[in-house]
Enzyme design. Structure first.
Site, PDB file in Angstrom:
ATOM      1  N   SER A  49       6.156  -2.466  -8.530  1.00  0.00           N
ATOM      2  CA  SER A  49       5.208  -3.560  -8.739  1.00  0.00           C
ATOM      3  C   SER A  49       5.908  -4.900  -8.735  1.00  0.00           C
ATOM      4  CB  SER A  49       4.458  -3.392 -10.053  1.00  0.00           C
ATOM      5  OG  SER A  49       3.591  -4.498 -10.227  1.00  0.00           O
ATOM      6  N   LYS A  53       1.914   3.860 -11.937  1.00  0.00           N
ATOM      7  CA  LYS A  53       1.689   2.640 -11.142  1.00  0.00           C
ATOM      8  C   LYS A  53       0.185   2.407 -10.939  1.00  0.00           C
ATOM      9  CE  LYS A  53       2.287  -0.944  -8.458  1.00  0.00           C
ATOM     10  NZ  LYS A  53       1.641  -0.934  -7.222  1.00  0.00           N
ATOM     11  N   HIS A  94      -1.209   1.089 -14.107  1.00  0.00           N
ATOM     12  CA  HIS A  94      -0.744  -0.298 -14.169  1.00  0.00           C
ATOM     13  C   HIS A  94      -1.701  -1.200 -13.372  1.00  0.00           C
ATOM     14  CE1 HIS A  94       1.174  -3.626 -12.002  1.00  0.00           C
ATOM     15  NE2 HIS A  94       1.969  -3.806 -13.033  1.00  0.00           N
ATOM     16  N   ASN A  95      -2.040  -0.784 -12.173  1.00  0.00           N
ATOM     17  CA  ASN A  95      -2.939  -1.595 -11.349  1.00  0.00           C
ATOM     18  C   ASN A  95      -4.338  -1.666 -11.953  1.00  0.00           C
ATOM     19  OD1 ASN A  95      -0.710  -1.573  -9.649  1.00  0.00           O
ATOM     20  ND2 ASN A  95      -1.946  -1.453  -7.797  1.00  0.00           N
ATOM     21  N   GLU A 154      -4.231  -4.120 -14.555  1.00  0.00           N
ATOM     22  CA  GLU A 154      -4.183  -5.431 -13.882  1.00  0.00           C
ATOM     23  C   GLU A 154      -5.613  -5.899 -13.531  1.00  0.00           C
ATOM     24  OE1 GLU A 154      -1.301  -5.490 -10.610  1.00  0.00           O
ATOM     25  OE2 GLU A 154      -2.819  -6.481  -9.390  1.00  0.00           O
TER      26      GLU A 154
HETATM   27  P1  NDP Z   1       2.259  -2.374   5.423  1.00  0.00           P
HETATM   28  O1  NDP Z   1       1.492  -1.619   4.420  1.00  0.00           O
HETATM   29  O2  NDP Z   1       1.580  -3.495   6.124  1.00  0.00           O
HETATM   30  O3  NDP Z   1       2.864  -1.352   6.507  1.00  0.00           O
HETATM   31  C1  NDP Z   1       3.556  -1.803   7.620  1.00  0.00           C
HETATM   32  C2  NDP Z   1       4.777  -0.957   7.826  1.00  0.00           C
HETATM   33  O4  NDP Z   1       4.419   0.427   8.000  1.00  0.00           O
HETATM   34  C3  NDP Z   1       5.518  -1.364   9.078  1.00  0.00           C
HETATM   35  O5  NDP Z   1       6.889  -1.238   8.836  1.00  0.00           O
HETATM   36  C4  NDP Z   1       5.006  -0.348  10.092  1.00  0.00           C
HETATM   37  O6  NDP Z   1       5.879  -0.168  11.176  1.00  0.00           O
HETATM   38  C5  NDP Z   1       4.960   0.883   9.244  1.00  0.00           C
HETATM   39  N1  NDP Z   1       4.120   1.922   9.806  1.00  0.00           N
HETATM   40  C6  NDP Z   1       2.772   1.920   9.908  1.00  0.00           C
HETATM   41  N2  NDP Z   1       2.356   3.070  10.467  1.00  0.00           N
HETATM   42  C7  NDP Z   1       3.449   3.821  10.728  1.00  0.00           C
HETATM   43  C8  NDP Z   1       3.666   5.112  11.271  1.00  0.00           C
HETATM   44  N3  NDP Z   1       2.645   5.874  11.662  1.00  0.00           N
HETATM   45  N4  NDP Z   1       4.931   5.550  11.376  1.00  0.00           N
HETATM   46  C9  NDP Z   1       5.955   4.793  10.962  1.00  0.00           C
HETATM   47  N5  NDP Z   1       5.817   3.565  10.417  1.00  0.00           N
HETATM   48  C10 NDP Z   1       4.576   3.088  10.301  1.00  0.00           C
HETATM   49  O7  NDP Z   1       3.624  -2.936   4.776  1.00  0.00           O
HETATM   50  P2  NDP Z   1       3.881  -3.634   3.376  1.00  0.00           P
HETATM   51  O8  NDP Z   1       5.300  -4.045   3.379  1.00  0.00           O
HETATM   52  O9  NDP Z   1       2.832  -4.643   3.063  1.00  0.00           O
HETATM   53  O10 NDP Z   1       3.671  -2.470   2.317  1.00  0.00           O
HETATM   54  C11 NDP Z   1       4.470  -1.296   2.331  1.00  0.00           C
HETATM   55  C12 NDP Z   1       4.021  -0.392   1.215  1.00  0.00           C
HETATM   56  O11 NDP Z   1       4.156  -1.062  -0.013  1.00  0.00           O
HETATM   57  C13 NDP Z   1       2.563   0.049   1.284  1.00  0.00           C
HETATM   58  O12 NDP Z   1       2.459   1.363   0.816  1.00  0.00           O
HETATM   59  C14 NDP Z   1       1.849  -0.872   0.355  1.00  0.00           C
HETATM   60  O13 NDP Z   1       0.696  -0.302  -0.219  1.00  0.00           O
HETATM   61  C15 NDP Z   1       2.908  -1.124  -0.668  1.00  0.00           C
HETATM   62  N6  NDP Z   1       2.774  -2.464  -1.229  1.00  0.00           N
HETATM   63  C16 NDP Z   1       3.111  -2.657  -2.453  1.00  0.00           C
HETATM   64  C17 NDP Z   1       3.008  -3.880  -3.026  1.00  0.00           C
HETATM   65  C18 NDP Z   1       3.422  -3.997  -4.369  1.00  0.00           C
HETATM   66  O14 NDP Z   1       3.292  -5.041  -4.992  1.00  0.00           O
HETATM   67  N7  NDP Z   1       3.970  -2.944  -4.904  1.00  0.00           N
HETATM   68  C19 NDP Z   1       2.548  -5.069  -2.344  1.00  0.00           C
HETATM   69  C20 NDP Z   1       2.280  -4.796  -1.012  1.00  0.00           C
HETATM   70  C21 NDP Z   1       2.388  -3.527  -0.502  1.00  0.00           C
HETATM   71  P3  NDP Z   1       5.711  -1.078  12.508  1.00  0.00           P
HETATM   72  O15 NDP Z   1       6.438  -2.357  12.202  1.00  0.00           O
HETATM   73  O16 NDP Z   1       6.390  -0.284  13.566  1.00  0.00           O
HETATM   74  O17 NDP Z   1       4.269  -1.275  12.739  1.00  0.00           O
END
Ligand code: NDP
Length: 475
Positions: A128, A182, A185-186, A189
């Site tokens: 988070s 987590k 937690h959300n 939030e």
């Molecule tokens: P995204 O959720 O937008 O995902 C994009 C990434 O996933 C890119 O690297 C993309 O690769 C890859 N991807 C998508 N589909 C595939 C696939 N089939 N095979 C391989 N790679 C794939 O990225 P974020 O950075 O925003 O979030 C990552 C994770 O973190 C998510 O699970 C999200 O829910 C979580 N998160 C957590 C937050 C927090 O505060 N904890 C905040 C934001 C996100 P490519 O570049 O090749 O498309």
């Protein structure tokens, strides 16, 4: 093979997490499905430390020292399964796969079991703090086997946020426990944000105060018991002026709140467990109501019968809202920790609630001064069945209970919706009630469905032969 940890999935979160590892002196293997993100990470931030970029998953895995530690930071859901499927044949017994995305905990349980069958460790971890936290120190909630934590714990603790020198990362529990915590937690939030929004609305409608003025009130509150990241950013958001119109920024933002689903998961799980998390549920439904466009349009005709709201003592009203906000917030946390306890008991996770409050003190969105008090409460009594009944919170909330009632009553009289404030107060009165009207419900159930009842004066299960043809009633 020299990399100490690897990150695959280099969108905002993965990129920042990889940079955080590198800045802490780790050699970081980096990989993304499409190479462009890997290349730009190394080109833009190569100075952060030692990155080992790979184009293929096979090269990425080969660049890692054993036991390999692979962090997956891709889009939650099918993408995570796809990456896991690609990794399995490349990894060897004892390697550790870490899913740091926002997975739903039943998926984490499924994946953990699958990887275990391959002799691999699977660590579903909550992270988070958004982009900023990922880079500068998030709150980290890792599940999985205790053995995997021996390898991984020191690294994760190293890159986590620190409060008074204590890492905001600890082992949570087996399989899905980390992602579960987590999720809650959300959910908390959501409740925290809704309560803040209700306080803002009361100040706006009760006092006719401007966003600027309300921002100053929140800034003041942030110096006391309410001190927290969310109160702090609320003050900043309220002070912000829209560049285009010159109006207060919040006044030009459309009043429809969206959600990505973790609040919904929390509420669905609470329904399954039978744990009343009314604050989180009301907060989730309040977002749904804000987006119920046809209903809201139709609803404008509803009569309100409330006159102009006149407040004679502005300072006293502001203090009442502050106390009501604090009390309602304690209820939301108390309910969230109940949910953690219930899931922990059902799934044999053995989660230490005080430790969860401790790792939420920094890095994450709900970081707050009062989490220290929650940790202390569970240290005083690890079996505490109701956070509200810890002596510290009983006293703190007790001091504000009059204010809380005044605020909920005034809100109702003046037609201002306060679902989270009101339901939290109802919960408070519910858990402290000597006798609830559930006796009548159980009696009704016995009447129409022969569902039986227990008595207050003797043990056993009873059924009364009611007169009339009960068998025809629709149970
Ligand atoms: P995204 O959720 O937008 O995902 C994009 C990434 O996933 C890119 O690297 C993309 O690769 C890859 N991807 C998508 N589909 C595939 C696939 N089939 N095979 C391989 N790679 C794939 O990225 P974020 O950075 O925003 O979030 C990552 C994770 O973190 C998510 O699970 C999200 O829910 C979580 N998160 C957590 C937050 C927090 O505060 N904890 C905040 C934001 C996100 P490519 O570049 O090749 O498309």
């Amino acid at each position: 093979a020299r990399a100490q940890i690897g990150v695959t999935g280099l969108a905002v979160m993965g990129r920042n997490l990889a940079r955080n590892f590198a800045r802490h002196g780790y050699t970081v293997a980096v990989h993304n499905r499409s190479y462009a993100k890997t290349a730009s990470l190394v080109a833009d931030h190569g100075d952060d430390g030692d990155f080992v970029p790979s184009e293929s998953m096979a090269d990425f895995v080969a660049s890692l020292a054993r036991p390999r530690k692979v962090v997956i930071m891709v889009k939650a859901g099918a993408a995570t399964d796809a990456v896991i499927a690609e990794l399995i044949p490349l990894l060897e017994e004892g390697d550790i796969v870490i899913d740091a995305g926002n997975a739903h905990f039943p998926d984490t349980r499924r994946r953990e079991a699958e990887l275990k069958a391959h002799g691999l460790h699977f660590v579903g971890t909550g992270v988070s703090g958004g982009e900023e936290g990922a880079l500068n120190g998030p709150s980290i909630m890792p599940g999985g086997s205790p053995e995997s934590y021996e390898w991984l714990g020191p690294i994760l603790e190293d890159i986590s946020a620190k409060v008074d020198g204590v890492p905001c990362c600890t082992y949570v529990g087996p399989d899905g426990a980390g992602h579960f915590v987590k999720m809650v937690h959300n959910g908390i939030e959501y409740a925290d944000m809704q309560l803040i929004a209700e306080a803002y609305d009361l100040l706006k409608q009760g006092l006719g105060a401007s966003a600027q003025e309300i921002g100053e009130i929140f800034a003041e509150w942030n110096k006391g018991d309410l001190e927290s990241f969310l109160i702090e950013i609320t003050a900043d958001v309220l002070a912000h002026v829209d560049a285009e119109t010159g109006n207060a920024f919040v006044d030009v933002v459309l009043d429809r709140a969206e959600q990505k689903g973790t609040g919904r998961w929390t509420v669905q799980n609470a329904l399954d467990l039978g744990v009343p998390i009314t604050g989180i549920a009301e907060a989730t439904f309040a977002r749904a109501l804000s987006g119920s466009v046809p209903q809201r349009e139709a609803g404008r005709v509803l009569p309100a019968e409330s006159g102009a709201w006149e407040i004679s003592d502005r300072a006293a009203f502001i203090e009442d809202v502050r106390l009501a906000l604090y009390a309602s917030k304690v209820v939301a946390y108390s309910q969230g920790f109940d949910q953690i306890a219930a899931a922990s008991a059902e799934l044999g996770w053995n989660i230490d609630r005080g430790a969860m409050a401790r790792i939420w003190r920094g890095g994450c969105i709900i970081r707050a001064r009062f989490l220290n008090r929650i940790t202390e409460a569970y240290e005083r009594n690890p079996e505490l069945s109701l956070l509200l009944a810890d002596p510290y919170f009983t006293e703190q909330v007790g001091q504000g209970v009059g204010a809380w009632r005044r605020i909920v009553a005034q809100a109702a009289l003046n037609g201002v919706p306060t679902p989270a404030f009101s339901s939290s107060l109802a919960y408070y009165d519910g858990v402290r009630a000597e006798r609830l009207p559930a006796n009548l419900i159980q009696a009704q159930r016995d009447f129409f469905g022969a569902h039986t009842y227990q008595r207050i004066d003797k043990d056993g299960v009873f059924h009364t032969e009611w007169t009339g043809d009960r068998t025809e009633s629709d149970a």
